[in-house]
Design an enzyme around this catalytic site. Structure first.
Site, PDB file in Angstrom:
ATOM      1  N   PRO A  51       0.828  -1.220   0.000  1.00 23.86           N
ATOM      2  CG  PRO A  51      -0.732  -1.527   1.697  1.00 23.86           C
ATOM      3  CD  PRO A  51       0.573  -2.038   1.199  1.00 23.86           C
ATOM      4  CD  GLU A 104       1.201  -6.358  11.011  1.00 25.84           C
ATOM      5  OE1 GLU A 104       0.296  -7.197  11.151  1.00 25.84           O
ATOM      6  OE2 GLU A 104       0.994  -5.155  10.707  1.00 25.84           O
ATOM      7  NE  ARG A 133      -5.726  -7.679 -21.137  1.00 30.02           N
ATOM      8  CZ  ARG A 133      -6.091  -6.674 -21.955  1.00 30.02           C
ATOM      9  NH1 ARG A 133      -5.381  -5.564 -21.986  1.00 30.02           N
ATOM     10  NH2 ARG A 133      -7.156  -6.787 -22.724  1.00 30.02           N
TER      11      ARG A 133
HETATM   12  C1  LIG Z   1       2.391  -6.877   3.371  1.00 34.56           C
HETATM   13  N1  LIG Z   1       1.266  -6.761   2.477  1.00 34.56           N
HETATM   14  C2  LIG Z   1       0.246  -5.902   3.024  1.00 34.56           C
HETATM   15  C3  LIG Z   1      -0.962  -5.856   2.161  1.00 34.56           C
HETATM   16  N2  LIG Z   1      -0.653  -5.545   0.766  1.00 34.56           N
HETATM   17  C4  LIG Z   1      -1.487  -4.691   0.077  1.00 34.56           C
HETATM   18  O1  LIG Z   1      -2.508  -4.238   0.628  1.00 34.56           O
HETATM   19  C5  LIG Z   1      -1.218  -4.261  -1.306  1.00 34.56           C
HETATM   20  N3  LIG Z   1      -0.349  -4.809  -2.166  1.00 34.56           N
HETATM   21  O2  LIG Z   1      -0.435  -4.121  -3.313  1.00 34.56           O
HETATM   22  N4  LIG Z   1      -1.346  -3.129  -3.208  1.00 34.56           N
HETATM   23  C6  LIG Z   1      -1.853  -3.183  -1.965  1.00 34.56           C
HETATM   24  N5  LIG Z   1      -2.820  -2.350  -1.484  1.00 34.56           N
HETATM   25  C7  LIG Z   1       0.514  -6.246   0.183  1.00 34.56           C
HETATM   26  C8  LIG Z   1       1.672  -6.338   1.139  1.00 34.56           C
END
Ligand SMILES: CN1CCN(C(=O)c2nonc2N)CC1
Length: 246
Positions: A89, A116, A154
């Site tokens: 995120p 985490e 794609r």
């Molecule tokens: C550790 N882990 C936490 C959660 N995560 C995501 O929410 C996420 N990944 O890509 N876009 C997102 N939004 C991936 C990594």
């Protein structure tokens, strides 16, 4: 193009890459997707890949060493340089423009965090780019990796047939897609727009562009603000706005 995925759930990622257009791209050897499980690079008998977060607090953090060893194996698996992406995120929002750039690379590696997240030292020394698929929190990076595999896969030459590539062009110009219709021409839910039945391909192109411009104006004005409109597009959008105001 080769995509290596570092993930605690290799079966899930292989299944994601085995279906549809991406699965066909792999069968045609346009794309190669390989998975690497950090547990196979853990140094203890319990195949430990996570540790308590330093400083206290909830949750666990993925350890440096198993991930570093897995990424070393990824790099050594083929001669081309690897662009390493961590899904998070905290990353830059993924866009079609970035997808098109990634699709031109010979190799990318997708690092999927769980718990985490990943020890910051691994990110600082081994990761080239952090990407987010949206402003929400998932359980891990695998769904983000699946999005990138699909969007990039794609775009490999030969992955899409002619009909599908038309669909792709309508979005890759930075606009939302136009409406699509199939048979029956007349249905209890309404009729197919006359222009689509006219056989006038120039008129159909204009109608589709006008609908894409109008939808983008209504639903994603932010996308429109990023895009210079040519004279025809400006006129079509003005027409759509006048009709929408009535
Ligand atoms: C550790 N882990 C936490 C959660 N995560 C995501 O929410 C996420 N990944 O890509 N876009 C997102 N939004 C991936 C990594």
């Amino acid at each position: 193009m080769r995509i290596d995925v570092v993930t605690l759930f290799p079966d899930f990622m292989r299944q994601c890459a085995a279906v549809g257009v991406v699965g066909r791209a792999q069968q045609r050897e346009l794309l190669q997707v390989e998975t690497w499980n950090p547990r196979d690079y853990a140094t203890d008998n319990y195949r430990t890949v996570d540790g308590r977060t330093c400083g206290g607090g909830p949750g666990m953090v993925m350890l440096v060493e198993p991930l570093r060893a897995a990424l070393k194996a990824v790099r050594e698996a083929a001669p081309e340089p690897v662009h390493v992406i961590y899904l998070s995120p905290q990353g830059t929002r993924l866009t079609q423009g970035r997808v098109e750039a990634l699709a031109k690379l010979p190799r990318i590696a997708l690092l999927c965090g769980r718990y985490e997240g990943v020890d910051e030292r691994l990110l600082a020394h081994e990761v080239d780019e952090e990407l987010s698929i949206g402003d929400y929190v998932l359980s891990g990076g695998e769904l983000g990796a699946a999005v990138i595999i699909d969007a990039v896969g794609r775009l490999q030459d030969g992955a899409l047939n002619d009909a599908q590539s038309a669909e792709q062009d309508s979005f890759s110009n930075g606009l939302l897609d136009c409406p699509h219709y199939a048979k029956p021409v007349h249905d209890a839910l309404g009729d197919v727009p006359e222009v689509l039945l006219s056989g006038d391909h120039a008129a159909i192109r204009r109608w589709r562009l006008k609908q894409s411009l109008g939808r983008t104006w209504l639903r994603r004005p932010d996308l429109l603000a990023q895009r210079a409109l040519d004279v025809q597009s400006r006129a079509l959008l003005d027409e759509f706005r006048r009709e929408h105001a009535q």
